[in-house]
Design a protein around this motif. Structure first.
Motif, PDB file in Angstrom:
ATOM      1  N   SER A 176      -5.448  10.963   0.124  1.00 34.78           N
ATOM      2  CA  SER A 176      -6.628  10.003   0.881  1.00 34.78           C
ATOM      3  C   SER A 176      -6.774  10.275   2.221  1.00 34.78           C
ATOM      4  O   SER A 176      -5.714  10.249   2.637  1.00 34.78           O
ATOM      5  N   ILE A 177      -7.814  10.208   2.989  1.00 34.22           N
ATOM      6  CA  ILE A 177      -8.086  10.274   4.341  1.00 34.22           C
ATOM      7  C   ILE A 177      -8.957   9.082   4.746  1.00 34.22           C
ATOM      8  O   ILE A 177      -9.954   8.743   3.937  1.00 34.22           O
ATOM      9  N   TYR A 178      -8.275   8.415   5.740  1.00 29.27           N
ATOM     10  CA  TYR A 178      -9.067   7.296   6.132  1.00 29.27           C
ATOM     11  C   TYR A 178      -9.355   7.541   7.566  1.00 29.27           C
ATOM     12  O   TYR A 178      -8.893   7.999   8.457  1.00 29.27           O
ATOM     13  N   VAL A 179     -10.719   7.064   7.685  1.00 29.20           N
ATOM     14  CA  VAL A 179     -11.314   7.149   9.157  1.00 29.20           C
ATOM     15  C   VAL A 179     -11.920   5.737   9.755  1.00 29.20           C
ATOM     16  O   VAL A 179     -12.541   5.159   9.132  1.00 29.20           O
ATOM     17  N   MET A 180     -10.884   5.444  10.576  1.00 30.99           N
ATOM     18  CA  MET A 180     -11.039   3.965  11.028  1.00 30.99           C
ATOM     19  C   MET A 180     -12.007   3.804  12.119  1.00 30.99           C
ATOM     20  O   MET A 180     -12.421   4.824  13.069  1.00 30.99           O
ATOM     21  N   GLY A 181     -12.363   2.495  12.543  1.00 33.92           N
ATOM     22  CA  GLY A 181     -13.115   2.168  13.589  1.00 33.92           C
ATOM     23  C   GLY A 181     -14.566   2.356  13.514  1.00 33.92           C
ATOM     24  O   GLY A 181     -15.626   2.473  14.208  1.00 33.92           O
ATOM     25  N   LEU A 182     -15.136   2.516  12.089  1.00 35.39           N
ATOM     26  CA  LEU A 182     -16.456   2.783  11.858  1.00 35.39           C
ATOM     27  C   LEU A 182     -17.381   1.550  11.671  1.00 35.39           C
ATOM     28  O   LEU A 182     -16.912   0.794  10.886  1.00 35.39           O
ATOM     29  N   GLY A 184     -13.602  12.008  13.178  1.00 35.18           N
ATOM     30  CA  GLY A 184     -12.733  10.965  13.016  1.00 35.18           C
ATOM     31  C   GLY A 184     -11.877  10.709  14.400  1.00 35.18           C
ATOM     32  O   GLY A 184     -11.601   9.583  14.736  1.00 35.18           O
ATOM     33  N   MET A 185     -11.355  11.835  14.746  1.00 37.36           N
ATOM     34  CA  MET A 185     -10.567  11.706  16.147  1.00 37.36           C
ATOM     35  C   MET A 185     -11.415  11.808  17.429  1.00 37.36           C
ATOM     36  O   MET A 185     -10.593  11.468  18.310  1.00 37.36           O
ATOM     37  N   ALA A 186     -12.687  11.854  17.462  1.00 35.78           N
ATOM     38  CA  ALA A 186     -13.568  11.711  18.415  1.00 35.78           C
ATOM     39  C   ALA A 186     -13.452  10.510  19.158  1.00 35.78           C
ATOM     40  O   ALA A 186     -13.208   9.399  18.557  1.00 35.78           O
ATOM     41  N   ASP A 187     -13.597  10.208  20.511  1.00 35.99           N
ATOM     42  CA  ASP A 187     -13.919   8.940  21.083  1.00 35.99           C
ATOM     43  C   ASP A 187     -14.914   8.545  20.537  1.00 35.99           C
ATOM     44  O   ASP A 187     -16.276   9.017  20.355  1.00 35.99           O
ATOM     45  N   ARG A 188     -14.875   7.111  20.190  1.00 34.96           N
ATOM     46  CA  ARG A 188     -15.911   6.300  19.956  1.00 34.96           C
ATOM     47  C   ARG A 188     -16.228   4.831  20.531  1.00 34.96           C
ATOM     48  O   ARG A 188     -15.030   4.752  21.420  1.00 34.96           O
ATOM     49  N   GLU A 189     -17.034   4.331  20.514  1.00 30.04           N
ATOM     50  CA  GLU A 189     -17.229   2.907  21.332  1.00 30.04           C
ATOM     51  C   GLU A 189     -15.839   2.235  21.581  1.00 30.04           C
ATOM     52  O   GLU A 189     -15.217   1.660  22.543  1.00 30.04           O
ATOM     53  N   ASN A 190     -15.240   1.917  20.382  1.00 29.49           N
ATOM     54  CA  ASN A 190     -13.763   1.159  20.301  1.00 29.49           C
ATOM     55  C   ASN A 190     -12.627   1.755  20.486  1.00 29.49           C
ATOM     56  O   ASN A 190     -11.577   1.201  20.183  1.00 29.49           O
ATOM     57  N   ALA A 191     -12.916   3.156  20.697  1.00 32.45           N
ATOM     58  CA  ALA A 191     -11.628   3.940  20.514  1.00 32.45           C
ATOM     59  C   ALA A 191     -10.902   4.038  21.910  1.00 32.45           C
ATOM     60  O   ALA A 191     -11.635   4.104  22.959  1.00 32.45           O
ATOM     61  N   ASP A 192      -9.617   4.253  21.939  1.00 35.51           N
ATOM     62  CA  ASP A 192      -8.973   4.467  23.288  1.00 35.51           C
ATOM     63  C   ASP A 192      -8.664   5.918  23.382  1.00 35.51           C
ATOM     64  O   ASP A 192      -8.617   6.701  22.460  1.00 35.51           O
ATOM     65  N   TYR A 241      -4.596   3.384  14.192  1.00 39.99           N
ATOM     66  CA  TYR A 241      -4.802   4.821  14.375  1.00 39.99           C
ATOM     67  C   TYR A 241      -6.188   5.102  14.238  1.00 39.99           C
ATOM     68  O   TYR A 241      -6.938   4.325  13.400  1.00 39.99           O
ATOM     69  N   ARG A 242      -6.793   6.320  14.541  1.00 37.49           N
ATOM     70  CA  ARG A 242      -7.842   6.956  14.461  1.00 37.49           C
ATOM     71  C   ARG A 242      -8.234   7.455  12.842  1.00 37.49           C
ATOM     72  O   ARG A 242      -9.462   7.014  12.138  1.00 37.49           O
ATOM     73  N   SER A 290       0.664  -1.182  -0.068  1.00 37.75           N
ATOM     74  CA  SER A 290       0.146   0.129  -0.034  1.00 37.75           C
ATOM     75  C   SER A 290       0.789   1.304   0.037  1.00 37.75           C
ATOM     76  O   SER A 290       2.123   0.969  -0.039  1.00 37.75           O
ATOM     77  N   ASN A 291       0.185   2.341  -0.118  1.00 41.90           N
ATOM     78  CA  ASN A 291       0.921   3.650   0.135  1.00 41.90           C
ATOM     79  C   ASN A 291       1.283   3.966   1.395  1.00 41.90           C
ATOM     80  O   ASN A 291       0.576   3.399   2.189  1.00 41.90           O
ATOM     81  N   PRO A 292       2.446   4.580   1.669  1.00 41.96           N
ATOM     82  CA  PRO A 292       2.622   4.895   3.082  1.00 41.96           C
ATOM     83  C   PRO A 292       1.603   5.681   3.747  1.00 41.96           C
ATOM     84  O   PRO A 292       0.726   6.405   2.935  1.00 41.96           O
ATOM     85  N   ASN A 293       1.179   5.686   4.987  1.00 45.41           N
ATOM     86  CA  ASN A 293       0.091   6.465   5.593  1.00 45.41           C
ATOM     87  C   ASN A 293       0.754   6.995   7.074  1.00 45.41           C
ATOM     88  O   ASN A 293       1.299   6.332   7.693  1.00 45.41           O
ATOM     89  N   ILE A 294       0.199   8.210   7.051  1.00 44.42           N
ATOM     90  CA  ILE A 294       0.567   9.094   8.339  1.00 44.42           C
ATOM     91  C   ILE A 294      -0.817   8.821   9.180  1.00 44.42           C
ATOM     92  O   ILE A 294      -1.949   8.896   8.700  1.00 44.42           O
ATOM     93  N   GLY A 295      -0.580   8.304  10.411  1.00 44.62           N
ATOM     94  CA  GLY A 295      -1.799   8.007  11.420  1.00 44.62           C
ATOM     95  C   GLY A 295      -1.854   9.041  12.357  1.00 44.62           C
ATOM     96  O   GLY A 295      -0.667   9.558  12.823  1.00 44.62           O
ATOM     97  N   TYR A 296      -3.100   9.148  12.991  1.00 45.42           N
ATOM     98  CA  TYR A 296      -3.276   9.992  14.284  1.00 45.42           C
ATOM     99  C   TYR A 296      -3.951   9.509  15.030  1.00 45.42           C
ATOM    100  O   TYR A 296      -5.248   8.813  14.671  1.00 45.42           O
ATOM    101  N   GLY A 297      -3.805   9.537  16.631  1.00 42.27           N
ATOM    102  CA  GLY A 297      -4.746   9.054  17.348  1.00 42.27           C
ATOM    103  C   GLY A 297      -4.651   7.305  17.684  1.00 42.27           C
ATOM    104  O   GLY A 297      -3.357   6.927  16.963  1.00 42.27           O
ATOM    105  N   ARG A 298      -5.288   7.018  18.337  1.00 46.20           N
ATOM    106  CA  ARG A 298      -5.308   5.571  18.876  1.00 46.20           C
ATOM    107  C   ARG A 298      -6.299   4.889  18.958  1.00 46.20           C
ATOM    108  O   ARG A 298      -7.494   5.439  19.704  1.00 46.20           O
ATOM    109  N   LEU A 299      -6.599   3.620  18.330  1.00 44.23           N
ATOM    110  CA  LEU A 299      -7.922   2.811  18.803  1.00 44.23           C
ATOM    111  C   LEU A 299      -7.566   1.437  18.656  1.00 44.23           C
ATOM    112  O   LEU A 299      -6.536   1.145  18.198  1.00 44.23           O
TER     113      LEU A 299
END
Length: 144
Positions: A86-92, A136-144, A74-75, A52-61
């Motif tokens: 591209s922007i990726y929003v994880m944990g959805l 994307g950076m907000a606390d959600r159910e499975n995020a730390d 990352y979140r 894949s392309n390199p990714n810069i990640g922010y936050g943690r989940l």
């Protein structure tokens, strides 16, 4: 080498227009979530093959898999690609949420499951993008 230096080296390796947009996006995310964890994924698998392309990640989940295992991740992630960024929003849980909540308001972008692809930041409504990044950076159910 620190992750901050790895990120800077990655960004510096990109064409000038992508460098500028990725630096602006990086600053925007860090303003939204100051002090968040930073990640740089080089895009290589365990054997060193580029997958894949390199990714810069922010936050943690914590990503949880169907088999019961989990791993930290990352979140929100950003990446340069052949046509732009591209922007990726994880944990959805809801794969339609990003497109429904932000797609029609964001500007010239393709919004799918957890990914937003666009050519340049100038093509986006920055207010809506900041709203999406805050989500994307907000606390959600499975995020730390």
């Amino acid at each position: 080498m620190t992750v901050e230096q790895e990120i800077e080296d990655y960004v510096a390796s990109l064409p000038a227009a992508k460098q500028d947009d990725l630096r602006r996006l990086h600053a925007t995310i860090q303003a939204i979530a100051p002090g968040c964890s930073l990640w740089l994924l080089d895009g290589k698998d365990e054997s060193g093959k580029v997958v894949s392309n390199p990714n810069i990640g922010y936050g943690r989940l914590e990503i949880r898999y169907a088999n019961g295992t989990s791993k930290p991740f990352y979140r929100v992630g950003t990446s340069a690609n052949t046509s732009g960024l591209s922007i990726y929003v994880m944990g959805l849980d809801d794969r339609k949420y990003l497109a429904e909540a932000f797609g029609g308001r964001l500007g010239k972008a393709a919004v799918t499951g957890y990914c937003v692809k666009f050519r340049a930041l100038a093509d986006l409504d920055m207010g809506v993008l900041e709203e999406l990044l805050r989500f994307g950076m907000a606390d959600r159910e499975n995020a730390d």
